[in-house]
Design a protein around this motif. Structure first.
Motif, PDB file in Angstrom:
ATOM      1  N   UNK A 225       0.808  -1.218   0.000  1.00 35.69           N
ATOM      2  CA  UNK A 225       0.000   0.000   0.000  1.00 35.69           C
ATOM      3  C   UNK A 225       0.842   1.271   0.000  1.00 35.69           C
ATOM      4  N   UNK A 226       2.030   1.203   0.567  1.00 33.50           N
ATOM      5  CA  UNK A 226       2.837   2.413   0.640  1.00 33.50           C
ATOM      6  C   UNK A 226       4.285   2.087   0.905  1.00 33.50           C
ATOM      7  N   UNK A 227       5.081   3.124   0.966  1.00 34.61           N
ATOM      8  CA  UNK A 227       6.495   2.959   1.227  1.00 34.61           C
ATOM      9  C   UNK A 227       6.705   2.742   2.719  1.00 34.61           C
ATOM     10  N   UNK A 228       7.675   1.945   3.083  1.00 34.57           N
ATOM     11  CA  UNK A 228       7.934   1.645   4.497  1.00 34.57           C
ATOM     12  C   UNK A 228       9.425   1.762   4.788  1.00 34.57           C
ATOM     13  N   UNK A 229       9.722   2.151   6.018  1.00 32.69           N
ATOM     14  CA  UNK A 229      11.107   2.234   6.457  1.00 32.69           C
ATOM     15  C   UNK A 229      11.616   0.843   6.801  1.00 32.69           C
ATOM     16  N   UNK A 230      12.898   0.619   6.545  1.00 28.03           N
ATOM     17  CA  UNK A 230      13.524  -0.669   6.807  1.00 28.03           C
ATOM     18  C   UNK A 230      14.498  -0.508   7.965  1.00 28.03           C
ATOM     19  N   UNK A 231      14.397  -1.392   8.949  1.00 25.22           N
ATOM     20  CA  UNK A 231      15.318  -1.387  10.080  1.00 25.22           C
ATOM     21  C   UNK A 231      16.481  -2.325   9.750  1.00 25.22           C
ATOM     22  N   UNK A 232      17.710  -1.784   9.569  1.00 26.18           N
ATOM     23  CA  UNK A 232      18.843  -2.661   9.218  1.00 26.18           C
ATOM     24  C   UNK A 232      19.067  -3.787  10.221  1.00 26.18           C
ATOM     25  N   UNK A 233      18.807  -3.527  11.497  1.00 26.68           N
ATOM     26  CA  UNK A 233      19.046  -4.565  12.500  1.00 26.68           C
ATOM     27  C   UNK A 233      18.121  -5.765  12.297  1.00 26.68           C
ATOM     28  N   UNK A 234      16.914  -5.522  11.740  1.00 22.91           N
ATOM     29  CA  UNK A 234      16.015  -6.641  11.468  1.00 22.91           C
ATOM     30  C   UNK A 234      16.529  -7.516  10.323  1.00 22.91           C
ATOM     31  N   UNK A 235      17.452  -6.971   9.539  1.00 25.69           N
ATOM     32  CA  UNK A 235      18.085  -7.743   8.468  1.00 25.69           C
ATOM     33  C   UNK A 235      19.412  -8.340   8.928  1.00 25.69           C
ATOM     34  N   UNK A 236      19.719  -8.180  10.216  1.00 26.13           N
ATOM     35  CA  UNK A 236      20.966  -8.706  10.746  1.00 26.13           C
ATOM     36  C   UNK A 236      22.173  -7.863  10.414  1.00 26.13           C
ATOM     37  N   UNK A 237      21.958  -6.568  10.129  1.00 32.73           N
ATOM     38  CA  UNK A 237      23.044  -5.669   9.743  1.00 32.73           C
ATOM     39  C   UNK A 237      23.501  -4.861  10.949  1.00 32.73           C
ATOM     40  N   UNK A 238      24.807  -4.828  11.176  1.00 34.31           N
ATOM     41  CA  UNK A 238      25.385  -4.132  12.316  1.00 34.31           C
ATOM     42  C   UNK A 238      25.187  -2.626  12.190  1.00 34.31           C
ATOM     43  N   UNK A 239      25.079  -1.951  13.325  1.00 34.07           N
ATOM     44  CA  UNK A 239      24.936  -0.492  13.345  1.00 34.07           C
ATOM     45  C   UNK A 239      26.268   0.212  13.594  1.00 34.07           C
ATOM     46  N   UNK A 240      27.394  -0.499  13.448  1.00 29.90           N
ATOM     47  CA  UNK A 240      28.706   0.119  13.667  1.00 29.90           C
ATOM     48  C   UNK A 240      28.961   1.237  12.662  1.00 29.90           C
ATOM     49  N   UNK A 241      29.711   2.272  13.068  1.00 27.47           N
ATOM     50  CA  UNK A 241      30.097   3.322  12.112  1.00 27.47           C
ATOM     51  C   UNK A 241      30.852   2.724  10.931  1.00 27.47           C
ATOM     52  N   UNK A 242      30.725   3.371   9.762  1.00 30.75           N
ATOM     53  CA  UNK A 242      31.263   2.816   8.534  1.00 30.75           C
ATOM     54  C   UNK A 242      32.745   2.502   8.568  1.00 30.75           C
ATOM     55  N   UNK A 243      33.572   3.456   9.030  1.00 29.50           N
ATOM     56  CA  UNK A 243      35.013   3.229   9.013  1.00 29.50           C
ATOM     57  C   UNK A 243      35.386   2.098   9.959  1.00 29.50           C
ATOM     58  N   UNK A 244      34.745   2.065  11.116  1.00 26.64           N
ATOM     59  CA  UNK A 244      35.027   1.004  12.081  1.00 26.64           C
ATOM     60  C   UNK A 244      34.684  -0.369  11.491  1.00 26.64           C
ATOM     61  N   UNK A 245      33.561  -0.461  10.806  1.00 27.51           N
ATOM     62  CA  UNK A 245      33.145  -1.731  10.214  1.00 27.51           C
ATOM     63  C   UNK A 245      34.090  -2.149   9.092  1.00 27.51           C
ATOM     64  N   UNK A 246      34.533  -1.187   8.278  1.00 25.88           N
ATOM     65  CA  UNK A 246      35.454  -1.515   7.195  1.00 25.88           C
ATOM     66  C   UNK A 246      36.778  -2.034   7.744  1.00 25.88           C
ATOM     67  N   UNK A 247      37.320  -1.353   8.745  1.00 19.70           N
ATOM     68  CA  UNK A 247      38.592  -1.779   9.330  1.00 19.70           C
ATOM     69  C   UNK A 247      38.460  -3.166   9.955  1.00 19.70           C
ATOM     70  N   UNK A 248      37.336  -3.430  10.611  1.00 18.31           N
ATOM     71  CA  UNK A 248      37.117  -4.747  11.215  1.00 18.31           C
ATOM     72  C   UNK A 248      37.108  -5.831  10.135  1.00 18.31           C
ATOM     73  N   UNK A 249      36.449  -5.568   9.011  1.00 16.58           N
ATOM     74  CA  UNK A 249      36.423  -6.531   7.910  1.00 16.58           C
ATOM     75  C   UNK A 249      37.821  -6.759   7.347  1.00 16.58           C
ATOM     76  N   UNK A 250      38.597  -5.680   7.228  1.00 13.32           N
ATOM     77  CA  UNK A 250      39.944  -5.799   6.669  1.00 13.32           C
ATOM     78  C   UNK A 250      40.840  -6.627   7.584  1.00 13.32           C
ATOM     79  N   UNK A 251      40.753  -6.390   8.873  1.00  9.27           N
ATOM     80  CA  UNK A 251      41.565  -7.163   9.817  1.00  9.27           C
ATOM     81  C   UNK A 251      41.144  -8.630   9.828  1.00  9.27           C
ATOM     82  N   UNK A 252      39.851  -8.876   9.657  1.00 11.91           N
ATOM     83  CA  UNK A 252      39.370 -10.258   9.555  1.00 11.91           C
ATOM     84  C   UNK A 252      39.951 -10.932   8.318  1.00 11.91           C
ATOM     85  N   UNK A 253      39.966 -10.225   7.196  1.00 13.19           N
ATOM     86  CA  UNK A 253      40.529 -10.784   5.966  1.00 13.19           C
ATOM     87  C   UNK A 253      41.999 -11.140   6.141  1.00 13.19           C
TER      88      UNK A 253
END
Length: 298
Positions: A225-253
């Motif tokens: 019926x209309x447009x709806x907002x999406x909650x990233x956490x309901x999709x299992x997406x972390x709310x970490x700040x972008x740079x922090x998340x990128x660095x964490x991924x790089x260190x994991x790699x």
């Protein structure tokens, strides 16, 4: 150079001006050190290709600081597109407004972004993010660009820098694309805004927000019926700040060395974005459609 002589150095972040990135990258790779490189990765695609070739022949891992990928609103939109919420992407529009204080509009303040010094202005500073986001969100590549770039020259007309642009493009899968950045006077953090629209036969997605706040992802799918907002956490997406998340991924790699994290940008991604920066400048200078293939080695 002296820092790289120490055996305990494992990772280096290259945050010099783009004009000064090649040699630090070369020196670090020769030492087998892992690299996180700022964007744009270089001032020309030729130098960018040289970096990529060095990295590919090295044991080191290299990533690029496309931190916008990791904003939860962007990651949520990507997940929805991957899940088929819009179907095949037919239209993509990205409009960013970066308010800039009057002092920063002076071409002498940040000379490394000026054309006379090999800089790419807002196309390099922020357009590199904007171009990367298209491929990150849609999984497609930009095939051609045309459009107009606005330049501001110094009083002597010996140097100029681009502060705004409006480009249209074609995706390799047929999508119609629009990229726009404007830079009105104002507070960079408080008044800057961004919006992205992704449309297809099954629905559409909108991302909006500022520079500091993450903003929201909105979606309308099929017969809803209309447009709806999406909650990233309901999709299992972390709310970490972008740079922090990128660095964490790089260190994991670096630690795991088995699978490259899904969202982590590669040096090849940095080169693809740089190709589009050069495409945009050529399109403005030559008033024609410019293909990304023109900036790749045959």
């Amino acid at each position: 150079q002296s820092m790289l002589q120490h055996d305990e150095v494992d990772v280096v972040s290259i945050v010099t001006a783009p004009q000064l990135r090649l040699e630090p990258v070369r020196m670090a790779l020769e030492k087998g050190i892992h690299l996180l490189v700022e964007k744009p990765i270089a001032t020309t695609t030729a130098i960018g290709r040289e970096m990529v070739a060095m990295a590919q022949s090295s044991e080191s891992l290299c990533a690029v600081c496309f931190t916008w990928r990791y904003k939860p609103s962007n990651m949520a939109a990507r997940r929805l597109i991957q899940d088929g919420s819009v179907g095949s992407v037919s239209h993509y529009s990205s409009a960013w407004r970066f308010s800039i204080p009057s002092a920063l509009r002076n071409t002498a303040v940040r000379p490394f972004i000026n054309e006379a010094n090999g800089g790419h202005g807002m196309l390099g500073e922020n357009g590199s993010h904007q171009f990367d986001m298209f491929t990150f969100l849609t999984g497609e590549s930009v095939d051609q660009l045309t459009g107009q770039v606005e330049w501001v020259a110094n009083a002597a007309k010996t140097d100029r820098v681009n502060l705004c642009y409006h480009l249209i493009g074609r995706g390799d899968a047929g999508a119609m694309i629009s990229f726009q950045i404007t830079t009105p006077p104002g507070s960079f953090f408080a008044e800057s805004q961004r919006s992205v629209y992704v449309e297809g036969p099954a629905g559409h997605i909108r991302i909006d927000g500022g520079i500091i706040d993450d903003g929201k992802t909105w979606v309308r799918v099929g017969d809803e019926d209309g447009i709806r907002a999406v909650d990233p956490e309901e999709l299992g997406i972390s709310s970490r700040p972008g740079h922090e998340a990128l660095v964490a991924d790089f260190l994991t790699a670096i630690a795991v060395r088995e699978a490259w994290p899904d969202c982590l940008p590669t040096l090849e991604d940095g080169l693809r974005s740089l190709e589009l920066v050069e495409c945009a400048i050529a399109a403005d200078n030559e008033h024609r459609w410019v293909s990304t293939s023109e900036f790749r080695e045959s």
